[in-house]
Design a protein around this motif. Structure first.
Motif, mmCIF file in Angstrom:
data_model
loop_
_atom_site.group_PDB
_atom_site.id
_atom_site.type_symbol
_atom_site.label_atom_id
_atom_site.label_comp_id
_atom_site.label_asym_id
_atom_site.label_seq_id
_atom_site.Cartn_x
_atom_site.Cartn_y
_atom_site.Cartn_z
ATOM 1 N N ASN A 357 72.667 5.864 12.146
ATOM 2 C CA ASN A 357 72.886 5.499 10.744
ATOM 3 C C ASN A 357 71.786 6.040 9.844
ATOM 4 O O ASN A 357 71.957 6.148 8.625
ATOM 5 N N GLY A 358 70.647 6.386 10.452
ATOM 6 C CA GLY A 358 69.546 6.986 9.704
ATOM 7 C C GLY A 358 68.835 6.003 8.791
ATOM 8 O O GLY A 358 68.990 4.783 8.899
ATOM 9 N N ASN A 359 68.049 6.542 7.899
ATOM 10 C CA ASN A 359 67.321 5.733 6.923
ATOM 11 C C ASN A 359 68.223 5.452 5.727
ATOM 12 O O ASN A 359 68.361 6.269 4.824
ATOM 13 N N LYS A 360 68.816 4.300 5.741
ATOM 14 C CA LYS A 360 69.701 3.889 4.652
ATOM 15 C C LYS A 360 69.343 2.456 4.281
ATOM 16 O O LYS A 360 69.839 1.507 4.890
ATOM 17 N N PHE A 361 68.453 2.322 3.332
ATOM 18 C CA PHE A 361 68.030 0.988 2.919
ATOM 19 C C PHE A 361 67.852 0.973 1.411
ATOM 20 O O PHE A 361 67.450 1.965 0.798
ATOM 21 N N SER A 362 68.174 -0.150 0.814
ATOM 22 C CA SER A 362 68.068 -0.285 -0.638
ATOM 23 C C SER A 362 66.684 -0.753 -1.059
ATOM 24 O O SER A 362 66.333 -0.681 -2.227
ATOM 25 N N TYR A 363 65.914 -1.250 -0.121
ATOM 26 C CA TYR A 363 64.532 -1.655 -0.368
ATOM 27 C C TYR A 363 63.819 -1.633 0.978
ATOM 28 O O TYR A 363 64.461 -1.545 2.036
ATOM 29 N N GLU A 364 62.528 -1.656 0.980
ATOM 30 C CA GLU A 364 61.758 -1.599 2.222
ATOM 31 C C GLU A 364 61.789 -2.979 2.892
ATOM 32 O O GLU A 364 60.840 -3.761 2.816
ATOM 33 N N PHE A 365 62.899 -3.236 3.561
ATOM 34 C CA PHE A 365 63.119 -4.576 4.107
ATOM 35 C C PHE A 365 62.048 -4.973 5.118
ATOM 36 O O PHE A 365 61.754 -6.151 5.291
ATOM 37 N N TRP A 366 61.454 -4.001 5.802
ATOM 38 C CA TRP A 366 60.425 -4.304 6.795
ATOM 39 C C TRP A 366 59.123 -4.801 6.167
ATOM 40 O O TRP A 366 58.264 -5.332 6.859
ATOM 41 N N ASN A 367 58.961 -4.616 4.848
ATOM 42 C CA ASN A 367 57.780 -5.116 4.151
ATOM 43 C C ASN A 367 58.032 -6.436 3.439
ATOM 44 O O ASN A 367 57.135 -6.982 2.794
ATOM 45 N N ASP A 368 59.240 -6.938 3.522
ATOM 46 C CA ASP A 368 59.556 -8.206 2.893
ATOM 47 C C ASP A 368 58.820 -9.330 3.618
ATOM 48 O O ASP A 368 58.636 -9.301 4.833
ATOM 49 N N ASP A 369 58.383 -10.328 2.869
ATOM 50 C CA ASP A 369 57.656 -11.442 3.468
ATOM 51 C C ASP A 369 58.453 -12.117 4.579
ATOM 52 O O ASP A 369 57.884 -12.656 5.525
ATOM 53 N N LEU A 370 59.768 -12.096 4.457
ATOM 54 C CA LEU A 370 60.604 -12.759 5.454
ATOM 55 C C LEU A 370 60.902 -11.885 6.673
ATOM 56 O O LEU A 370 61.490 -12.349 7.634
#
Length: 376
Positions: A357-370
């Motif tokens: 699926n590659g890099n398909k993200f709307s925001y850097e979810f891995w940096n989210d506090d949660l």
């Protein structure tokens, strides 16, 4: 994932209320991992991480009860409020020693009924929101890593589970080129939808129960009114088939529900693991480990955790080159909700690996506090 934080993942909303906590064993004071902490009378729950930590992020927490109902610990309940840090200590149930259980019919038949009931009891017409990760190594070095947030749709009376990728990220050790088709073929294992389908349909244990190459026995142990059963299986001594497993299944005999499965190659029979021919390659499987956990809370039965690990040697057919490949795929069910709306076919993920699926993200979810404490 030393500090893996498992939490309830819900859409971000304003004025969210957060409750953090930790669940420990009262005697050892150690955190209890992969334990369900639920909001009473709801589908809302969080899972503890490897250190026993958990977090809720909801629009309305005040005066709600959280409950913990686990087969190994005394039940727990308490009222929570916004801003609380909850330090929970659970008392481990004192079970008697395991005793052999004898049935008046074959164990295989007994357990086929338990599998059937577990499969029927699992929630359908639901959407399971999950964190999913793939971690692969080649010749001792990181090969690629991918992770993401996936919605799995389970529709009643269908055999197919549909996966919709919400966010995905890839970290590739060979960033200048994509994995080739042969690589993807021999390291593929299971696709995201196949992973959760195998767990929810109990495919692994179904095959073992029907296999004539296994011996089975059941034990039980008691703690007060609670009784816990375990099915143990191992290859018969005379078997020479390849890919023979040993393991156990923890279940409730009265409710006929499976709680845990742990399956791995039996070391005593690995010598019979013949190579598999795939395209221009041969695969020698060295190890496979498969774990799955289910939870029964608020009178609802659902899957919470899946983990598949494998170790194999990949050999060219001319035998000139051998590569060791190790892979781990993990699925953590973060939340579950009833749904009557299912995805259209164009949004369903149909490829073999989340990597594709590659890099398909709307925001850097891995940096989210949660989320950030997932990535270690």
């Amino acid at each position: 994932m030393k500090n893996l934080l498992l939490f309830l993942l819900i859409p971000f909303i304003s004025q969210a209320q957060i409750v953090n906590g930790i669940v420990k064993d009262k005697n050892s004071k150690e955190g209890i991992s992969f334990l369900t902490v639920a909001i009473e009378n709801s589908d809302v729950y969080a899972l503890t991480n490897e250190n026993g930590e958990f977090q809720f992020n909801l629009s309305d927490i005040n005066e709600k009860n959280i409950i913990i109902d686990n087969i190994y610990f005394e039940p727990f309940s308490m009222k929570i409020n916004d801003g609380n840090y909850i330090n929970i200590e659970l008392t481990e149930l004192s079970y008697t020693l395991e005793e052999m259980v004898l049935y008046n019919q074959p164990i295989k038949k007994v357990f086929e009924d338990i599998i059937s009931n577990s499969e029927k009891t699992l929630k359908t017409n639901v959407k399971i929101n999950a964190f999913y990760r793939e971690d692969y190594f080649k010749n001792g070095k990181k090969y690629f890593f991918s992770d993401g947030i996936i919605d799995f749709y389970i529709k009643n009376k269908t055999s197919k589970i549909d996966a919709v990728i919400l966010q995905s990220r890839v970290i590739d050790s060979n960033s200048d080129q994509q994995l080739n088709e042969i690589d993807l073929e021999y390291i593929a294992g299971l696709s995201p939808d196949e992973m959760i389908e195998m767990g929810m349909k109990f495919n692994f244990i179904k095959k073992i129960i029907k296999d004539k190459n296994y011996d089975f026995h059941v034990t039980s142990k008691k703690s007060g009114d609670n009784e816990l059963h375990t099915l143990y299986f191992e290859p018969i001594p005379t078997s020479t088939e390849r890919f023979l497993f040993k393991g156990k299944v923890v279940f409730d005999d009265s409710a006929k529900l499976i709680y845990e499965m742990d399956v791995q190659f039996d070391d005593n029979f690995k010598q019979f693991n013949k190579e598999i021919n795939i395209l221009i390659l041969k695969i020698k499987m060295n190890d496979i480990n498969y774990k799955v956990k289910f939870n029964y809370n608020n009178n609802k039965y659902y899957l919470t955790y899946l983990n598949q690990y494998f170790d194999c040697d990949v050999i060219t057919k001319k035998g000139k080159n051998t590569e060791k490949v190790i892979g781990k795929t993990e699925l953590i069910a973060l939340g579950i909700e009833n749904t009557s709306t299912f995805p259209n076919k164009d949004s369903i993920f149909k490829k073999k690996k989340l990597y594709e699926n590659g890099n398909k993200f709307s925001y850097e979810f891995w940096n989210d506090d949660l989320i950030k404490n997932y990535i270690k």
